[in-house]
Structure formats: structure tokens, C-alpha cells
Design a protein around this motif. Structure first.
Motif, mmCIF file in Angstrom:
data_model
loop_
_atom_site.group_PDB
_atom_site.id
_atom_site.type_symbol
_atom_site.label_atom_id
_atom_site.label_comp_id
_atom_site.label_asym_id
_atom_site.label_seq_id
_atom_site.Cartn_x
_atom_site.Cartn_y
_atom_site.Cartn_z
ATOM 1 N N PHE A 115 64.892 14.351 64.798
ATOM 2 C CA PHE A 115 65.397 15.357 63.868
ATOM 3 C C PHE A 115 64.266 15.970 63.029
ATOM 4 N N GLY A 116 63.024 15.699 63.430
ATOM 5 C CA GLY A 116 61.929 16.495 62.881
ATOM 6 C C GLY A 116 61.160 15.878 61.729
ATOM 7 N N ALA A 117 61.320 14.571 61.463
ATOM 8 C CA ALA A 117 60.498 13.958 60.409
ATOM 9 C C ALA A 117 59.174 13.494 61.032
ATOM 10 N N ASP A 118 58.121 13.427 60.207
ATOM 11 C CA ASP A 118 56.894 12.793 60.672
ATOM 12 C C ASP A 118 57.092 11.291 60.498
ATOM 13 N N VAL A 119 56.948 10.543 61.579
ATOM 14 C CA VAL A 119 57.253 9.112 61.524
ATOM 15 C C VAL A 119 55.979 8.294 61.699
ATOM 16 N N TYR A 120 55.755 7.354 60.790
ATOM 17 C CA TYR A 120 54.599 6.462 60.902
ATOM 18 C C TYR A 120 55.070 5.027 60.814
ATOM 19 N N LEU A 121 54.387 4.173 61.538
ATOM 20 C CA LEU A 121 54.614 2.748 61.346
ATOM 21 C C LEU A 121 53.687 2.312 60.221
ATOM 22 N N PRO A 171 45.067 0.334 58.687
ATOM 23 C CA PRO A 171 45.224 -0.947 59.398
ATOM 24 C C PRO A 171 44.173 -1.984 58.992
ATOM 25 N N GLU A 172 43.009 -1.479 58.568
ATOM 26 C CA GLU A 172 41.931 -2.420 58.221
ATOM 27 C C GLU A 172 42.278 -3.244 56.989
ATOM 28 N N LEU A 173 43.295 -2.785 56.211
ATOM 29 C CA LEU A 173 43.672 -3.554 55.021
ATOM 30 C C LEU A 173 44.785 -4.552 55.314
ATOM 31 N N GLY A 174 45.158 -4.646 56.585
ATOM 32 C CA GLY A 174 46.163 -5.642 56.968
ATOM 33 C C GLY A 174 47.579 -5.123 56.810
ATOM 34 N N GLY A 227 57.752 -1.912 49.162
ATOM 35 C CA GLY A 227 56.663 -1.496 48.284
ATOM 36 C C GLY A 227 55.398 -1.166 49.064
ATOM 37 N N GLU A 228 55.168 -1.904 50.153
ATOM 38 C CA GLU A 228 54.011 -1.658 51.014
ATOM 39 C C GLU A 228 54.074 -0.229 51.570
ATOM 40 N N ASN A 229 55.272 0.158 52.042
ATOM 41 C CA ASN A 229 55.437 1.503 52.616
ATOM 42 C C ASN A 229 55.224 2.580 51.557
ATOM 43 N N LEU A 230 55.734 2.329 50.356
ATOM 44 C CA LEU A 230 55.600 3.317 49.281
ATOM 45 C C LEU A 230 54.125 3.499 48.927
ATOM 46 N N TRP A 231 53.408 2.379 48.938
ATOM 47 C CA TRP A 231 51.986 2.412 48.591
ATOM 48 C C TRP A 231 51.188 3.172 49.652
ATOM 49 N N LYS A 232 51.490 2.867 50.929
ATOM 50 C CA LYS A 232 50.760 3.540 52.006
ATOM 51 C C LYS A 232 51.078 5.035 52.061
ATOM 52 N N ALA A 233 52.245 5.393 51.543
ATOM 53 C CA ALA A 233 52.616 6.817 51.507
ATOM 54 C C ALA A 233 51.611 7.616 50.684
ATOM 55 N N ILE A 234 51.065 7.011 49.632
ATOM 56 C CA ILE A 234 50.126 7.746 48.775
ATOM 57 C C ILE A 234 48.907 8.145 49.597
#
Lengths: 389, 333
Positions: B87-93, B99-102, B108-115
Motif C-alpha cells: 500500500f505504498g509505505a517505505d518498509v524497513y526492518l 546494523p553495526e550498533l546491534g 523504543g528501538e524502532n522509534l530511535w532508529k527512525a530518527i
């Protein structure tokens, strides 16, 4: 542009392709409309939503009338004729049912999604679609989300509009969510009614035959089933719903039966209706129960013939889109047009399943084909290829 | 605290004040701002498609309020990512970002990586399990940031009474909020009790704030944000918008227990960091709850004195009655 039916048929693949781009807007409208409950006589919120969408799309004269229809007009380049595009807004589900829709890759699921939230969503999106596809429309298109259509509503909204709109309507297009390929241009004669059987509270249960409302109603049903029905013209009696009683061991004091008589012949439904009234009077007289028949809706048969240019061109459009036409008479909005001698068609937009159940579902992929069909039909009527000229 | 009631009047909004989305877009374009939407997911196939369709159609195609819609997934086992992408969202795992930060598991991890991953000057976070999604969930949170430069963090709350005969009705958050967060805030951060639903998962924040604060990886993230942003900027940096009703899954009591545990961990850790864990300040005896008075919200203060009684063995009358030897005065303290 569009000097012949052929020109329109040739452009259908373009419509289909460009419509795929607009799918998001349509699906968003479907979800927002579909999650607003709209049982017959309580469609106000849906009507309000449709009116807002009409206004946001730049339609003029967006308003609702005294029966609660949502209306908006797209003025055509010439504006000398009026075409009415209608979708009924009411559904069979009460407001207490959870109207949440869910969307998967290939389908949208939830109560009333096909009948007729999708029809309403197409209506809401149509002005944007016409704008995006840059379709030159000559006639005025009147968009109408009709109210009070189903059951006891008896097409009240559409009938009111057709009786009170001052200018002539050259043709009508009725949009139903499902089933893609359905094509209705004739209406069956129909009579819809409810029989109620009431046994007084102070009934003398010691007298012979004191069996309560259910058994009495059963006697009425048996006699209805004995009514001889002709094979041609095709005529049927549908016994649709039965209610009665309260528990295992209490004799029922109230029972009711909803029925519909359908026939291709003029006057047939009415005659059978009179026979049912006679049956009810006879059973009532010998049981002492109070039995009544209430007439809820009536349609007379009619429509345009098979070889009418509108019907012929509608079939040509479906063939061009590789959809097998399924031609069947209808008892819906079409009847109101037929009563006013206005040629009209009912078309379906996509394939669906579990119609009128809570897990009702519509397929997403065929929707753009269904709308391409609708645009083709609109252009055919707009250019007068529907037999007017 | 007069400050709270003043803030409630000036920084508490109703989404209906911002329904003219075109004017928000105009102001956003004037300020040359980019707005990104982040939806953190884990097995949300039932609702994710609907959220994306509605928000993309209404707030990207029809009104360009959003510049991107991004789903950051923690490793769903259902069709969440396929549906979101279709449906057109940009999807990331989540694990593929930095990845180098583990890899750590949690919202909260996802919210942080969003920045790191998203482009916006403003990032809007909304949970993926909203059943009654509507564009207001985004524009109601973004608009206060766009129209008011002093506001940095806008939190959602939900308050829709169906019918109330009197003008006053109780208001507030869910079970964890009312049983854990509000009493804790009342004791240690009384001004933060003004946030009516501190745990709501929908908020819009300026990048300049997000990049300055740490992110607990789990349920503690909302509580920590409030404490950290408050410590940095004070209550004036916050606003909250009433988004009417939110329909979502209900969590069972056991899950709420886990949530409360994580929140307590986060809270106590922060108490330690600001140096009050070892020397608990004199505690107030005021509990702050909320009520709505017609269309405005006000705090209600309850003075609660949880006094203590000594062990009965220390009560002379008791000892006398039970014929126990009387204790010496010095040991009765």
C-alpha cells in the motif's frame, strides 16, 4: 474525441491503467465511509461525509434534501442534459454492529463493504477520477447518495428526488459494490410485505386449537405455499424472515413473517398479494387470532428492452473489458427510474463474497475494471449513444 | 499549581481546531518543514494496511502534509511488511538500520532508529493497532508544532464522552496511567501530571528534541521522553491534543503488569540519574487527577495522608491488656 462508441471502447484500457493510480483515494474513501454505520433511516453521518467529499471535489450545489439524500452537481461543458449517478447509502446492519473494516493485500472485509459502501466510495471518488482522467463531459452529472433505499425505506430518497427535481433526467446509473459483470436494465414486479399474528394475552387456552401464534402462522405459510405460480412469466414467492415466541415452554403470543413476491408479469405480484390477504382473513376467522398483512414496498415491472442501445453498449463495454455480462432483473434503485420512464442501468464494481454477512468482503484488483466500465457507460450516455438521438 | 491549569488552557487542543488541513500544509511549506510519519510494527497485519491507505491518500496524495510514511518492523511473522509495502509505505526492518550498533527488540528501538532513517524536521509516531484510523491522528499532532514554534512535543489523548448529564466528568488515562504513572508523577514530577495520557503511543516531536534524548527500547520510552523533555525544556515545550476516540486491542492484566514493570525500571533509573534515588525528597501528599469541565480540562487535587500505625507490640495499652512487660521508653521509638 469520443465521436462514436468505438472511440470510447478504445479508451477503456487507458481508463483502467490510470485508475490503478487512484486506487488509494478510492480505498481510503471506502474505509472512511464503510466504518460509518448507516441502517435505513439513520444514514445522516454517511450523507454528511459524502456531501463533504462532493464539496472538496469542487462539485456545485452540494446539499441534502428533505429525505436526506446527499447531492452534488458537476456541470458539463454544454450542460444541456442531466445524468443522475446514484448509490444507495443505507445498509442492512444496525449501528450496534462493529463496523470496523480490515484491509489485506487483495481484499477489504467488514459489514456492508460491498452493499453498498463500495458503491458510495466510488460515487465519492468519481469527481476526482473524472478530473484526473481529464474526461470531457458535456452533460451535467448529478451525484447522489440516496437515503432510505432498502427494506421499509422503499427507495424513498430516490423517488422523492425524481418526483421533485425540476429538470429532466435523460438517464440514470445505479452503482452497486458487487458483482462486477452484473447488468440490470429491467425491474421485476415486486410486492414486499409482513404478516403479523397476535394472540391476545387473555386467550382462552382451554379451547380447542389453542396453539399460539407460531402454529397459526404456520397454517398461513402452508396455504401460501399452495398458491399456484406460473412458470412463465417467471414468478416466485420468497419467505425471507420469520420471528416468534420467547422461550421453550411458553406458547407464543406473537409471530411474524416477511415475504416478497417477484414476477416478470405486470399485475401478477399484486394479484398474489390479494390471494395472501384472503388466506390471512380466512385463517384469522377460524382461529380467532389477530392476523394482519402490511404492504411494505411495491414495484412494477419494466425497463429497457434487450436491444436498446444503452443495454447493447453496456454489454459491449463489458465484453471489451473481458468481463462476462450477467444480465438479471433488479428490484433496487432501477425501479424508481422505470416508474418515471427514465432509462437506467445498475452496474457492479467488483467481485465479493459473504454479501450481507458481517464478514462481507470485496476484491481490490477488479475495482479499477469496474470503474472503467462505469466511465465508459457515463460517456456513452453523455454523448447520446444511448438511443436518444 | 497554577502553572498546570494555565498550561491546560493554552497548550491543550482538540483536533477539530485543525481540520483545515490545507492551512497547515500552507504554513508547513512556508516554513520549509519536512514531516515524516513513523509506524513501529510487530505483527500488525489486521490494521496496518488501513492506516497506510488512509494516511497516504488523505495526507500525501490529497494534501501534502506528510513527506514520507515509514514502517519500521521488529521482525513480524505475519504479513505486516508485505501489506505495508503493497500500500505504498517505505518498509524497513529495524535490524537493518544501523546494523553495526546491534539489534535490540522493542518498540523504543524502532522509534530511535527512525530518527536516523527518516528525513523529517518533525517526526510523527503512531501505533499500528489503531482500528479507527483517521487523518486527525496525524494533523491533530503536527499542527500545534507548525503553528507554534515554542512547542516541541505534542502528545495525543483521547476523551470522548457519549453522554453526560452534568458538566463535570472524570478524565484521564488507562489503568497503568492512573494506577502507576499519575501517582508517581504526582509524587516526583507534579507538573507532568498535566499530560492527560502520558502513555499514548501517538505523538509528534521536533527532530532537534528527539536527537538529544535517550530511548529506552521498550514500554518505558514514553515515560522517559516526558521526564527528559521536561528536564530540558520545561512544561511549555509540551502540548496535547484530544483526538476523540481511539479503538484498539485491549491488553490483559498480565501484559499490563509487564508494561508497569518496564516503566518502573525506566522511572527509577531516571530518579537515580537525577540523584534522588538515594535521598528521596520529602514526598508530597497531593494526588493529581483530572476531570473535564464541559470543554476544558482541570486538575483535581486529593490530599492523601497514608499514615502508619506502629506494631501492636509497641502499644503500651496492648501490652498491658496482654499482660506483657512494659517496654522502656527509649526502645519505643
Amino acid at each position: 474525441m469520443y465521436d462514436s462508441v468505438k472511440d470510447i471502447l478504445k479508451d477503456l484500457p487507458r481508463f483502467h491503467n490510470e485508475l490503478l493510480e487512484l486506487n488509494e483515494i478510492l480505498l481510503a474513501n471506502l474505509i472512511m465511509i464503510g466504518e460509518i454505520p448507516a441502517p435505513t433511516f439513520e444514514e445522516e453521518q454517511r450523507i454528511e461525509f459524502l456531501k463533504n467529499r462532493f464539496a472538496e471535489s469542487g462539485l456545485l450545489s452540494t446539499s441534502s434534501d428533505e429525505t436526506g439524500n446527499a447531492l452534488g452537481i458537476l456541470h458539463g461543458e454544454k450542460g444541456d442534459r442531466n445524468i443522475l449517478v446514484v448509490a444507495h447509502t443505507d445498509t442492512v446492519f444496525p449501528a450496534t454492529v462493529d463496523h470496523t473494516l480490515s484491509i489485506q493485500i487483495d481484499r477489504v472485509t467488514g459489514p456492508s463493504v460491498g452493499d453498498n459502501s463500495l458503491g458510495c466510495a466510488v460515487l465519492a471518488t468519481l469527481p476526482k477520477i473524472i478530473e484526473a482522467l481529464k474526461l470531457p463531459i458535456y452533460s451535467n452529472l448529478i451525484f447522489m447518495g440516496s437515503s432510505r433505499s432498502l427494506g421499509r425505506g422503499n427507495l424513498e430518497g430516490l423517488r422523492f428526488f425524481l418526483s421533485n427535481f425540476k429538470d429532466p433526467i435523460v438517464a440514470g446509473l445505479c452503482i452497486e459494490g458487487v458483482e462486477l459483470g452484473r447488468l440490470s436494465y429491467t425491474s421485476l414486479g415486486m410486492l414486499r410485505g409482513e404478516i403479523t399474528c397476535q394472540v391476545p394475552e387473555a386467550y382462552d387456552w382451554t379451547r380447542f386449537g389453542a396453539v399460539g401464534a407460531i402454529v397459526t402462522l404456520n397454517e398461513v405459510i402452508n396455504k401460501i405455499l399452495e398458491i399456484p405460480l406460473p412458470r412463465r412469466p417467471r414468478t416466485t414467492i420468497v419467505l425471507g424472515a420469520i420471528h416468534g415466541g420467547t422461550s421453550f415452554n411458553t406458547i407464543a403470543t406473537h409471530a411474524s413473517l416477511r415475504f416478497e413476491i417477484r414476477s416478470e408479469a405486470e399485475g401478477m405480484a399484486k394479484n398474489i398479494g390479494v390471494e395472501i390477504e384472503d388466506i390471512v382473513a380466512s385463517v384469522s376467522s377460524h382461529t380467532g387470532a389477530e392476523i394482519k398483512v402490511e404492504k411494505i414496498a411495491e414495484r412494477r415491472p419494466g425497463g429497457i428492452p434487450f436491444n436498446h442501445p444503452l443495454a447493447k453498449n453496456a454489454r459491449a463495454i463489458l465484453n471489451e473489458l473481458n468481463i462476462k455480462p450477467r444480465i438479471s432483473p433488479s428490484t433496487s434503485e432501477l425501479s424508481a427510474f422505470i416508474d418515471k420512464n427514465i432509462p437506467a442501468l445498475t452496474v457492479g464494481i467488483t467481485n465479493g463474497e459473504h454479501l450481507n454477512e458481517q464478514n462481507e468482503a470485496v476484491k481490490i484488483e477488479p475495482i479499477s475494471i469496474g470503474i472503467a466500465q462505469l466511465l465508459g457507460l457515463l460517456l456513452i450516455i453523455d454523448r447520446g449513444f444511448n438511443g436518444e438521438h | 499549581m497554577g502553572n498546570i491549569n494555565k498550561w491546560l488552557k493554552t497548550n491543550t487542543f482538540h483536533h477539530s481546531s485543525f481540520s483545515d488541513v490545507a492551512s497547515i500544509v500552507e504554513e508547513k511549506q512556508k516554513q520549509k518543514l519536512k514531516v515524516s510519519l513513523c509506524i513501529p510494527t510487530l505483527n500488525e497485519e489486521a490494521t496496518i494496511g488501513k492506516e497506510i491507505i488512509i494516511l497516504k491518500s488523505e495526507l500525501m496524495n490529497l494534501q501534502p502534509l506528510l513527506d514520507e510514511i515509514v514502517v519500521i518492523d521488529s521482525g513480524s511473522e505475519d504479513n505486516t511488511t508485505e501489506i505495508a509495502a503493497s500500500f505504498g509505505a517505505d518498509v524497513y526492518l529495524s535490524k537493518d538500520i544501523l546494523p553495526e550498533l546491534g539489534e535490540k527488540k522493542g518498540k523504543g528501538e524502532n522509534l530511535w532508529k527512525a530518527i536516523y532513517q527518516l528525513e523529517g524536521d518533525i517526526i510523527v509516531y503512531i501505533d499500528a493497532d489503531i482500528k479507527n484510523i483517521h487523518p486527525r491522528f496525524v494533523y491533530g499532532l503536527v499542527a500545534p508544532l507548525i503553528f507554534n514554534p515554542t512547542i516541541k512535543y505534542v502528545k495525543a489523548f483521547y476523551d470522548r464522552p457519549l453522554a453526560f448529564s452534568q458538566g463535570i466528568r472524570p478524565s484521564g488515562g488507562g489503568r497503568v496511567t492512573e494506577i502507576l504513572i499519575r501517582p508517581l508523577f504526582s509524587l516526583f514530577f507534579p507538573e507532568l501530571t498535566a499530560i492527560i495520557q502520558p502513555l499514548s503511543g501517538e505523538y509528534a516531536v521536533r527532530r532537534e528534541v528527539l536527537e538529544k534524548i535517550p530511548f529506552p527500547i521498550g514500554y518505558g520510552v514514553e515515560t522517559s521522553h516526558l521526564i527528559d523533555v521536561f528536564s530540558l525544556y520545561g512544561l511549555e515545550a509540551f502540548a496535547q491534543t484530544d483526538l476523540d476516540k481511539r479503538v484498539h486491542r485491549n491488553q490483559d492484566t498480565r501484559s499490563l503488569g509487564k508494561m508497569a514493570f518496564r516503566i518502573l525500571q525506566t522511572f527509577l533509573f531516571r530518579m537515580g540519574r537525577v540523584g534522588i534515588i538515594d535521598k528521596i525528597p520529602k514526598m508530597t501528599n497531593i494526588l493529581r487527577q483530572f476531570q473535564a469541565h464541559d470543554n476544558y480540562f482541570e486538575e483535581v487535587l486529593f490530599e492523601i495522608n497514608e499514615e502508619e500505625r506502629p506494631p501492636m507490640l509497641k502499644v503500651p495499652q496492648y501490652r498491658k491488656k496482654r499482660k506483657l512487660p512494659q517496654r522502656k521508653k527509649s526502645t519505643e521509638k
